[in-house]
Design an enzyme around this catalytic site. Structure first.
Site, PDB file in Angstrom:
ATOM      1  N   GLU A 245       0.809  -1.218   0.000  1.00  0.00           N
ATOM      2  CA  GLU A 245       0.000   0.000   0.000  1.00  0.00           C
ATOM      3  C   GLU A 245       0.847   1.275   0.000  1.00  0.00           C
ATOM      4  O   GLU A 245       0.843   2.052   0.960  1.00  0.00           O
ATOM      5  CB  GLU A 245      -0.978  -0.020   1.181  1.00  0.00           C
ATOM      6  CG  GLU A 245      -1.952  -1.184   1.082  1.00  0.00           C
ATOM      7  CD  GLU A 245      -3.026  -1.196   2.156  1.00  0.00           C
ATOM      8  OE1 GLU A 245      -2.904  -0.430   3.132  1.00  0.00           O
ATOM      9  OE2 GLU A 245      -3.977  -1.972   2.016  1.00  0.00           O
TER      10      GLU A 245
ATOM     11  N   GLU B 193      -3.963  -8.805  -1.619  1.00  0.00           N
ATOM     12  CA  GLU B 193      -4.565  -8.735  -0.276  1.00  0.00           C
ATOM     13  C   GLU B 193      -6.012  -8.318  -0.324  1.00  0.00           C
ATOM     14  O   GLU B 193      -6.402  -7.423  -1.074  1.00  0.00           O
ATOM     15  CB  GLU B 193      -3.803  -7.737   0.610  1.00  0.00           C
ATOM     16  CG  GLU B 193      -4.315  -7.720   2.055  1.00  0.00           C
ATOM     17  CD  GLU B 193      -3.709  -6.592   2.867  1.00  0.00           C
ATOM     18  OE1 GLU B 193      -2.472  -6.438   2.831  1.00  0.00           O
ATOM     19  OE2 GLU B 193      -4.468  -5.861   3.523  1.00  0.00           O
TER      20      GLU B 193
END
Length: 495
Positions: free
Chosen positions: A242, A345
């Site tokens: 991220e 994810e």
């Protein structure tokens, strides 16, 4: 929760009747050749179902025989499969073993540990996970922030993975053993050590300082070599989890240009120099919303692109209140067909123990997996494979769901519907399968299909509606009639 445990054990028992695929590996293009001449006539057909409001959990609910059929009509619901048209090669489905997963696992009895590993990693008796992710040092699902070096050790002379020997490495080794010694295993960092960042903090974002780019790149290689020395082969890495999120937990910001330059000038060359040039490097590792910009920035630089195997993505773009941006994946695949799409994810946020059996959580998995695969995704990775009764442990209280929870007070395993929805894919679609053309004639039914190396054809159908539906499953010009319950998922296996 006792009834849920009994249900899970019954489901595992039912799964045990499915013969393990032990047929010899065929030549690379045999599945494609088989598809060209494919006929479902005379083949064994098994239908597996998981359905809301019932006890059906990956249960055998039917057998069928294909027969020649005529022109479909608009008044009937149909799913059309054409094995002549093949697309991406599948690499696997799995989840992440984090510190939280490993510490929770260690609190289970030996019997529950064995049941857990069997449920996830055995294809014959479980759902046959074939892919694994783990963090490089700490993330939010760790007991605290930590790294593998002492502060200010720019030369990484103190690098040591001893922290992982207590919980994480033993669990990973047992997962590898249960999976038959083979799992596609990749790793991801959440933040460089604090001394390498402009913020001097592993949490709350911050950026990698330019003078530490080589040291940070070398850190990846040291981790890979240390894990491989322990007998855990690493397939690849993602550059940063991220990279556009400044989180309350371990995080680090890379603009698209930052990530491109780090890959091109530091990580890629250092991986090659350290003898790890064969490891796959995955960029982005964030949500679908900004994936196209990241892909263009990195993949259109030839010197950076040569190090990138593909691009990873998560499903959390819905935090804005919008819908999942599945079409963005198709645009990446269209623009850069030589680069792979990997789901790295996803989990259901905001843990609430009252929602262990909340069906929309499972449907979020099913809908994402079908759409992601149909847009060209080659592999799919869930987040934590196990969490406790709090949705943790998590050192910043970011508690979430996992497909299986363990109540460490009672030693009980709690199987959520998400576990079974994932299993409708992972148990039957095996690595090196090829996706084949599949479409539905009704928006209520989602579907995807793959043909395995052994020639078995797998179609997953998900009913999002409140209605029981009869549908015709067409394989080219042959068909069967199938009934699917409301809010159910089915896998039709033809072999």
């Amino acid at each position: 929760m006792k009834n849920q445990l009994i249900t899970a054990l019954v489901a595992v028992s039912l799964l045990g009747c499915m013969p393990e695929n032990k047929k010899p590996v065929v030549e690379q293009n045999q599945a494609e050749n088989a598809a060209i001449a494919y006929s479902a006539i005379g083949k064994k057909v098994m239908i597996y179902t998981t359905a809301s409001g019932t006890k059906l959990r990956l249960s055998i609910t039917g057998k069928a025989n294909f027969k020649p059929v005529g022109q479909p009509v608009e008044s009937e619901v149909s799913v059309f499969v054409n094995p002549n048209k093949t697309f991406q090669e599948f690499i696997g489905i799995g989840g992440a073993i984090t510190d939280a997963s490993a510490e929770t696992f260690a609190q289970l009895s030996k019997e529950m540990q064995q049941e857990f590993l069997t449920s996830y990693y055995s294809q014959a008796q479980g759902i046959g996970y074939s892919l694994l992710r783990t963090p490089i040092h700490s993330c939010d699902f760790s007991p605290a922030s930590y790294t593998y070096v002492s502060d200010e050790d720019k030369e990484l002379k103190t690098f040591d993975i001893s922290h992982d020997y207590k919980y994480r490495i033993p669990m990973i080794k047992r997962a590898l053993e249960m999976a038959g010694g083979e799992l596609l295993f990749y790793v991801s960092p959440w933040s460089p050590p604090a001394f390498m960042k402009d913020s001097k903090d592993m949490l709350q974002g911050g950026k990698l300082l330019p003078e530490y780019r080589d040291a940070w790149a070398l850190y990846y290689t040291k981790f890979i070599k240390a894990y491989e020395k322990e007998g855990m082969p690493i397939w690849g890495i993602t550059i940063q989890n991220e990279p556009m999120a400044s989180q309350t937990w371990e995080s680090c910001i890379y603009t698209a240009e930052d990530e491109r330059d780090f890959l091109r000038d530091h990580l890629g060359p250092i991986m090659e120099r350290e003898g790890l040039g064969d490891k796959k490097i995955v960029v982005w590792d964030h949500n679908r919303d900004l994936i196209n910009h990241r892909a263009a920035t990195i993949f259109e630089d030839p010197e950076a692109a040569k190090y990138a195997w593909g691009i990873g993505f998560h499903w959390y773009e819905t935090w804005t209140g919008g819908e999942p941006m599945f079409d963005n994946l198709d645009k990446v695949q269209e623009a850069y067909p030589d680069k792979k799409l990997l789901f790295t994810e996803g989990c259901v946020e905001k843990f609430d123990s009252a929602k262990y059996q909340y069906w929309p959580n499972a449907e979020r998995y099913g809908g994402s997996m079908i759409n992601d695969f149909n847009q060209g995704t080659v592999g799919w990775t869930d987040w934590n494979i196990l969490l406790d009764q709090t949705g943790g442990p998590n050192h910043v209280q970011n508690f979430c769901f996992s497909p299986i929870h363990a109540d460490t007070r009672t030693g009980e395993l709690i199987y959520t519907p998400s576990f079974y929805y994932i299993g409708h894919f992972s148990k039957f679609i095996r690595p090196r399968a090829k996706r084949v053309s599949t479409v539905s004639s009704r928006s209520q039914l989602l579907s995807t299909s793959f043909i395995n190396e052994d020639g078995s054809l797998v179609t997953v159908v998900m009913n999002q509606s409140d209605m029981e539906m009869d549908y015709n499953l067409y394989v080219k010009s042959e068909g069967i009639k199938v009934t699917i319950l409301p809010h159910a998922i089915q896998t039709v296996v033809i072999e």
